[in-house]
Design an enzyme around this catalytic site. Sequence first.
Site, PDB file in Angstrom:
ATOM      1  N   SER A  47       0.807  -1.228   0.000  1.00 12.66           N
ATOM      2  CA  SER A  47       0.000   0.000   0.000  1.00 12.66           C
ATOM      3  C   SER A  47       0.836   1.273   0.000  1.00 12.66           C
ATOM      4  O   SER A  47       0.325   2.349  -0.317  1.00 12.66           O
ATOM      5  CB  SER A  47      -0.942   0.013   1.213  1.00 12.66           C
ATOM      6  N   ASP A 330      -2.912   8.959   6.962  1.00 14.43           N
ATOM      7  CA  ASP A 330      -3.838   8.140   7.737  1.00 14.43           C
ATOM      8  C   ASP A 330      -3.046   7.393   8.801  1.00 14.43           C
ATOM      9  O   ASP A 330      -1.882   7.714   9.053  1.00 14.43           O
ATOM     10  CB  ASP A 330      -4.663   7.206   6.838  1.00 14.43           C
ATOM     11  N   HIS A 333      -0.017   5.376   6.807  1.00 11.80           N
ATOM     12  CA  HIS A 333       0.660   5.804   5.587  1.00 11.80           C
ATOM     13  C   HIS A 333       1.071   7.272   5.666  1.00 11.80           C
ATOM     14  O   HIS A 333       0.325   8.115   6.172  1.00 11.80           O
ATOM     15  CB  HIS A 333      -0.255   5.594   4.375  1.00 11.80           C
TER      16      HIS A 333
END
Length: 351
Positions: A47, A330, A333
């Site tokens: 991610s 977030d 990340h």
Amino acid sequence: MAALTPVLLFLLFLSANSDESSNLDSSCFSAIPISNSVAALYVFGDSTVDAGNNNFMNNAVRVNFLPYGIDFSNTPTGRFTNGKTVADFIAILYNLSLPPPYLSLTEAQRKTVRDGINYASAGCGIFPNTKPPGLDCWSLQTQIEVFNRTVQEDLPCMIEDPQELAEYLANSIFYISMGTNDYTLNFNNHHDPEYFANSLLIQFRWCLQTLYNIGARNLVVNNIGPLGCLPSMINKTRNGQCDEQMNQNIMSYNSQLPQILKNIEDEYPNATLTLANSYDFLQDILADTEKYGFTDVKDPCCGDYFQGELACIPDYSTPCDNRCHSLFFDASHTSEFANCMFVRDMLIIKD
């Protein structure tokens, strides 16, 4: 990547991307040099660099909703941040188009993309069995298998001569950002950290050698950042401090990785493997926030409590206004600004 080292031209590219970056401080962007010395950028990972592949999987973790992408023309592309990823800034560094997610391309389009492709998939890891419970994603092994199809079936439509294709691959960059999920999803306190790291590195070395056998020669490899200092982990400690046990667990992997890369270079003299030291970069920021201009390094810019976890919730969470002053977008990340700074401070190779 010595053969690809550019003569650095410190050019401001904000004017060409003003609609995507209008809300961000330009101090990082203006320091990014532009070079035409790289043929393409191929991206592998999780991610941290997924550009939207998971959007095209039926049962996968994805962020195809605002406020993700709020600083990417206000478009939720599937990137797990407010704007661009580290991989995007590497593409900008070498004057390449942002590598599109492989699964976003039709079969016909795959035979026309020459600047590179992104194969990254959120949730997966280096171990083939690393994935979120009940969800799908592409492991690093799968990503490399798909890239091999690109080399065997798609690139020859644009580069017919085998020698020219080999030179094209040799002048491309292969960026790999993976390993975090192996620790967050596969590691537990019953594991011996040394044994776990050794097993993970054996698998990772095999993956890197496979990329070399396909034609990769310039590989940039991330180590694992201080996972215990992610907001999601700080939230679980309940004392507002990093989970130092989690940070300690990954040290065996990080300490051995440079030697693994050197061993591959020794075995394959025409290969160059560069370590992208995410761990030291983030630790430097945490140790001296003022130097880097961040005012918040513990809280996510976008995050609310949901079932005891911090999450950026669609149609509910409102991101902070000063996103260039937050280290994390977030709970897991980094922000676009932090991603830009990582390329500026850690990845630019100077003459």
